[in-house]
Design an enzyme around this catalytic site. Sequence first.
Site: not given
Ligand code: GUN
Length: 312
Positions: A67, A111, A134
């Site tokens: 990311k 995350q 998100d």
């Molecule tokens: N963990 C797995 N997929 C995601 C996601 O799309 N966003 C976040 N914040 N954590 C994750």
Amino acid sequence: MPESGSGVISDTLPRARLIDGRASAARLRAEVARQVAVLAGRHGVTPGLAVILVGDDPASEVYVRNKGRQTLEAGMRSFETRLPASTTQAELLDHVARLNADSAVHGILVQLPLPGQIDELAVIDAIAPHKDVDGFSLVNTGLLAARGAGMIPCTPLGCLLLLQEYLGKLSGQRALIIGRSNIVGKPMLQLLLREHCTVTVAHSRTRDLAGECRRADILVAAIGKPQMIKGDWIRPGATVIDVGINRITVSSPDGPRQRLVGDVDFDAAVRVAGAITPVPGGVGPMTIACLLRNTVTAACAQYQIDASSLID
Ligand code: GUN
């Protein structure tokens, strides 16, 4: 010739179109980078994305690193906070509050999963809704369910963009989503309803999952169980979106090795489906591309810039 005597399926059998998520994601990232350049040149705004990682889960480490790299490649600012697994909820909420107040940060992502001592939902709801890239907060969940609006969660958004690219309009299609998570299954239901699909959500208590699959024109598998969806469950010609990313051990001439597979038995499904996402290289790359897109959307909203004025 349906099958050779050795049990190897002949390559003369039809194969589904491969839905190339890597190529689609690269195009989306290029479009986001172009929009970021316009934002900087025309409005003096550089979108900033903050990611918080708590603990040292190896898969999360990889996601967070990717990311950060792709955020910078798109011309945006990237802020990373790494906290130990022992972090308390109060400490994490304090970091979120600081990012909420930071005008250089337009998007915030914590995350998941978080360590057990932390209440995930409380942390998600502490993120300012206009920075919740998100789309997991109560405000954005409600906006999507009730108004078809708000920040849309990245993985289901990526699935939708792939479906639209390969199928065009989705209206009237019979869709089956397997999995009812807040991250994928539930927002996917809202998105496909918004596109006028007839949607069923299957889960661990569903009776006759194979029968439900066989009725679906569109199948979105998001259960986290390696190769659980069998080839003969798939309606001939259906479009299959495999969200699963599972690591399995397979034997090879050089000994056991690790391999990534989806929730769908790809080798069988590719002979039946009309189009299918591979794993890896399907939905995965779209998730981060959509996160970058959401960050641009969030930055535009924070400066009252019409995001559609940036679209090519
Ligand atoms: N963990 C797995 N997929 C995601 C996601 O799309 N966003 C976040 N914040 N954590 C994750």
